[in-house]
Write an enzyme that holds these catalytic residues in place. Structure first.
Site, PDB file in Angstrom:
ATOM      1  N   TYR A 183      -9.902   5.393   6.730  1.00  0.00           N
ATOM      2  CA  TYR A 183     -10.148   5.767   8.119  1.00  0.00           C
ATOM      3  C   TYR A 183     -11.213   6.860   8.107  1.00  0.00           C
ATOM      4  CZ  TYR A 183      -5.770   3.413   9.444  1.00  0.00           C
ATOM      5  OH  TYR A 183      -4.771   2.500   9.657  1.00  0.00           O
TER       6      TYR A 183
ATOM      7  N   PRO B  35      -5.320  -0.003  17.964  1.00  0.00           N
ATOM      8  CA  PRO B  35      -4.942  -0.396  16.604  1.00  0.00           C
ATOM      9  C   PRO B  35      -5.056   0.706  15.562  1.00  0.00           C
ATOM     10  CG  PRO B  35      -7.098  -1.281  17.172  1.00  0.00           C
ATOM     11  CD  PRO B  35      -6.554  -0.658  18.423  1.00  0.00           C
TER      12      PRO B  35
ATOM     13  N   HIS C  43       0.839  -1.193   0.000  1.00  0.00           N
ATOM     14  CA  HIS C  43       0.000   0.000   0.000  1.00  0.00           C
ATOM     15  C   HIS C  43       0.878   1.249   0.000  1.00  0.00           C
ATOM     16  CE1 HIS C  43      -4.153  -1.625   1.479  1.00  0.00           C
ATOM     17  NE2 HIS C  43      -3.604  -2.390   0.565  1.00  0.00           N
TER      18      HIS C  43
ATOM     19  N   LYS D 261       0.331  -0.111  14.862  1.00  0.00           N
ATOM     20  CA  LYS D 261       1.680  -0.174  15.424  1.00  0.00           C
ATOM     21  C   LYS D 261       1.964  -1.391  16.292  1.00  0.00           C
ATOM     22  CE  LYS D 261       3.094   3.379  13.422  1.00  0.00           C
ATOM     23  NZ  LYS D 261       3.436   2.927  12.095  1.00  0.00           N
TER      24      LYS D 261
ATOM     25  N   TYR E  70       3.244   6.795  10.061  1.00  0.00           N
ATOM     26  CA  TYR E  70       2.448   5.651   9.651  1.00  0.00           C
ATOM     27  C   TYR E  70       3.311   4.556   9.017  1.00  0.00           C
ATOM     28  CZ  TYR E  70      -1.721   3.117   8.188  1.00  0.00           C
ATOM     29  OH  TYR E  70      -2.700   2.157   8.049  1.00  0.00           O
TER      30      TYR E  70
END
Length: 390
Positions: A201, A293, A72, A297, A385
């Protein structure tokens, strides 16, 4: 029986540590209280940083990951009815993440360990680390009604938040930091194509939602819900209806629904225990820290702990130096707290908190609007991220 390192816990962190040590010629034994089948039936997230992927490659457990994993280059933040893509690849200087289920990571590491013939004892009852404050630690366990003892040089506690390793430390020797969030994630797995080829998200007045995947044919979706909700109160129809409400119209219309084959509700917390070393006992992964979550991480933090610990143990055996072992806790915690901060920030920005009301919602929307329009803020998000360097 004697070995150099006893590893308690055969999840990804314990298995990865075992492989790194074995490849360096350091003898180790893994103990776990549950069966191999039980471990492989646990459903966990699977967004892997490049550092984690590198470690899996290093121990010979990366072949299937590269065949079946989904690289991704970005993800979408959705709010106010619109989606906004974060271009991780360009914002982070060419880094990406790999979507590959934690269960598959565990399976690959188990296969790699079995190929070396290294010892793993499953269904080892009453595992107990002993005398780790001195020079002669050992671990006892029961198997088939017989008590066994393994003498060793060091003990690695990789047995998770509820494991025995941290609980064996005297309470006055450890300090714990915790934030419990007033909501949970209701998650489902379904064999339907993902609504997007990248994660979404979503921040919505009804609560957070996440659209993720395990493959091009299997989707993993979550919605924020009260922590005291019951899984049985959430039918598939109710779940699909709720997640549609929280997504932008384009994604809501494109959502493919189907019967779920796994459904669970997980509470969210941030937790850190300090230090991560107690004499000859070392904690790694969830035994030492838990993150919500939201920032993806958990598994990656376990991998970085194992990286630091394996290097310290290899230095000890190869160079007769204790420097790495002495610095392990400080080095690991420096990265842990940065990841805890990022996960907390993502959680507070994306979720609806019951006590913040409309003011809190507007603050979140202002934060998100700033985030997508500021190149510096977007770059900071992408940097965290994809994972800070080890």
């Amino acid at each position: 029986m004697r070995t150099q390192v006893v590893i308690i816990g055969s999840g990804p962190s314990g298995l990865l540590l075992g492989q790194l040590l074995s490849r360096a010629g350091i003898d180790n034994v893994i103990l776990d209280r549950v069966s191999k089948e039980y471990i492989l039936n646990r459903v966990r997230a699977g967004v892997l940083e490049e550092g984690t992927v590198y470690l899996l490659e290093k121990v010979g457990a990366g072949q299937r990951l590269h065949r079946e994993g989904l690289p991704h280059d970005g993800f979408t933040l959705a709010f106010n009815g619109r989606g906004h893509r974060i271009d991780m690849l360009n914002l982070s200087g060419g880094k990406r993440v790999m979507v590959y289920g934690q269960t598959e990571v565990t399976r690959d590491l188990m296969d790699a360990r079995e190929a070396t013939g290294t010892i793993t004892r499953y269904e080892a009852d009453k595992v107990t680390p002993r005398e780790f404050s001195g020079e002669t630690p050992y671990v006892t366990y029961e198997k088939d009604g017989v008590t066994h003892r393994i003498d060793c040089d060091f003990i690695a506690g990789c047995d998770g938040y509820h494991g025995v390793s941290r609980k064996s430390v005297p309470r006055d020797a450890i300090k714990e930091f915790e934030r419990v969030y007033p909501f949970g994630w209701l998650g489902i797995l379904a064999d339907v194509p993902p609504v997007s080829h990248e994660l979404i998200y979503a921040n919505h007045p009804r609560g957070f939602a996440l659209c993720s995947m395990r493959s091009e044919r299997r989707s993993r979706y979550y919605v924020q819900c009260p922590v005291d909700d019951k899984v049985e109160d959430w039918s598939d129809d109710r779940f699909w209806d709720e997640i549609r409400r929280r997504l932008p119209a384009e994604q809501a219309e494109a959502l493919v629904t189907g019967q779920s084959f796994e459904k669970s509700l997980a509470p969210l917390r941030s937790f850190v225990s300090e230090p991560m070393r107690f004499g000859r006992l070392f904690l790694a992964g969830d035994a030492a820290h838990i993150v919500p979550p939201t920032g993806a991480k958990g598994l990656n933090l376990a991998a970085s702990d194992v990286h630091y610990l394996s290097e310290a143990l290899i230095e000890y055996y190869n160079e007769k130096s204790q420097a790495g072992l002495d610095n392990y806790s400080q080095k690991a915690l420096a990265r842990v707290w940065k990841a805890v901060r990022f996960s907390w920030w993502m959680t507070t920005m994306m979720h609806r908190f019951p006590d913040t009301g409309e003011f809190g919602q507007r603050i979140q929307e202002a934060e998100l609007d700033y985030l997508i329009h500021s190149p510096a803020a977007s770059a900071a998000l992408a940097e965290n991220y994809v994972g800070l360097p080890f």
